[in-house]
Design an enzyme around this catalytic site. Structure first.
Site, PDB file in Angstrom:
ATOM      1  N   LYS A   1       0.803  -1.224   0.000  1.00 24.06           N
ATOM      2  CA  LYS A   1       0.000   0.000   0.000  1.00 24.06           C
ATOM      3  C   LYS A   1       0.837   1.277   0.000  1.00 24.06           C
ATOM      4  O   LYS A   1       0.415   2.291  -0.567  1.00 24.06           O
ATOM      5  CB  LYS A   1      -0.951   0.000   1.195  1.00 24.06           C
TER       6      LYS A   1
ATOM      7  N   ASP B   1      -9.756   2.974   1.416  1.00 21.85           N
ATOM      8  CA  ASP B   1      -9.800   2.539   2.811  1.00 21.85           C
ATOM      9  C   ASP B   1     -10.434   3.612   3.695  1.00 21.85           C
ATOM     10  O   ASP B   1     -11.118   3.302   4.673  1.00 21.85           O
ATOM     11  CB  ASP B   1      -8.398   2.219   3.325  1.00 21.85           C
TER      12      ASP B   1
END
Length: 317
Positions: A73, A114
């Site tokens: 990420k 997210d």
């Protein structure tokens, strides 16, 4: 015939439940020519995968996008053509979209959904409690984030969006460019950093007091990492008479579930948002970014809950 392809990538990724979500979304949208798979990718092989995605169209399915999980990420940022401002501020990307014009090479753009996943999970859970974070000025006076990695950085952005007042980040270490302190600085958030020593009973007791005094707690720790806090949290809750009214805990873990921390929180009267709820709410905008269409969240929820009850389907995204 499959014309478009997408995947979830990480290491490990064999346990990911993202395929259940995306395939259900495709079915609901009538996208029979789309596929979604798991793609195991070691850190050293990430540039190879991105080169494959960006290559001019030859034969076979065309890459549409990637869902990204750990450990990529943050490392992914350096390999993309464009990074969305939110993902840049957070310092983490969990979605890559291959943007094409004709049969030429693709422009790879990174996004962070997210944050939307955390906001969505907290709001949905809050609707079932006296607190309601959907209001313009939500009653989040105090919030605590457990952890300081990529998901913790997203949690800070989510809490900022929800209008949280005092934010405390509890972690074993805070230093480093990919940590929550750096993300908070980029986002202009003033946070309190508390160093946690899980093997120290006094430290666990201190952190437990922080958690119990919060309106919102987001635990971004891996499975079982927060277990040392469960007992102290339970003890503080017993002494104080329970959590604050409408208090919500989001624990991003969902295997094993419930976690020890979630059980202690629920026994104290607090509302609990499971990790799968965050996974659901982050997948919806992911599908939108990759397909350009709005999926049915209830179809995706049904598929996810079904996958969670299947013994072969263990956790994470």
């Amino acid at each position: 015939m499959i014309r478009h392809r997408a995947a979830v990538t990480g290491s490990p990724v064999s346990h990911s439940l993202s395929p259940a979500l995306h395939r259900a979304a495709y079915a609901g949208l009538g996208l029979g020519d789309w596929s979604y798979e798991r793609r195991e990718t070691a850190p050293a092989d990430l540039p190879v995968l991105l080169t494959e995605m960006a290559a001019p169209v030859q034969t076979g399915p065309v890459w549409a996008g990637l869902s990204v999980t750990m450990p990529h990420k943050q490392a992914l940022l350096a390999h993309l053509d464009v990074v969305d401002p939110l993902a840049e501020a957070v310092g983490a990307v969990n979605t890559v979209v291959a943007q094409r014009s004709g049969a030429g090479g693709a422009l790879l753009t990174g996004f962070n959904t997210d944050v939307a996943g955390i906001v969505g999970a907290l709001r949905e859970t809050a609707h079932r409690t006296p607190g309601d974070f959907s209001q313009k000025h939500p009653p989040i006076e105090r919030a605590v984030v457990l952890g300081s990695g990529a998901t913790a950085c997203s949690a800070l952005a989510a809490l900022g969006e929800l209008g949280a007042g005092r934010i405390t980040v509890v972690a074993r270490r805070h230093a480093g460019p990919g940590r929550a302190l750096s993300a908070a600085h980029r986002m202009g958030l003033d946070i309190e950093a508390v160093t946690w020593k899980p093997v120290d009973p006094a430290s666990n007791a201190q952190v437990a007091r922080y958690l119990v005094s919060a309106d919102v707690v987001v635990s971004t720790l891996p499975a079982k990492a927060a277990d040392p806090l469960a007992g102290p949290v339970g003890e503080v809750l017993d002494r104080s008479g329970g959590t604050r009214p409408g208090a919500v805990l989001l624990d991003v873990v969902y295997d094993p579930w419930p976690t020890a921390l979630a059980e202690a929180w629920a026994r104290g009267g607090g509302a609990v948002a499971p990790g799968w709820l965050m996974l659901l709410h982050q997948a919806v905008p992911q599908v939108q970014l990759m397909t350009g269409q709005h999926p049915d969240i209830e179809l995706m929820r049904e598929a996810l809950l079904s996958a969670l009850t299947t013994p072969a389907a263990t956790l994470a995204h």
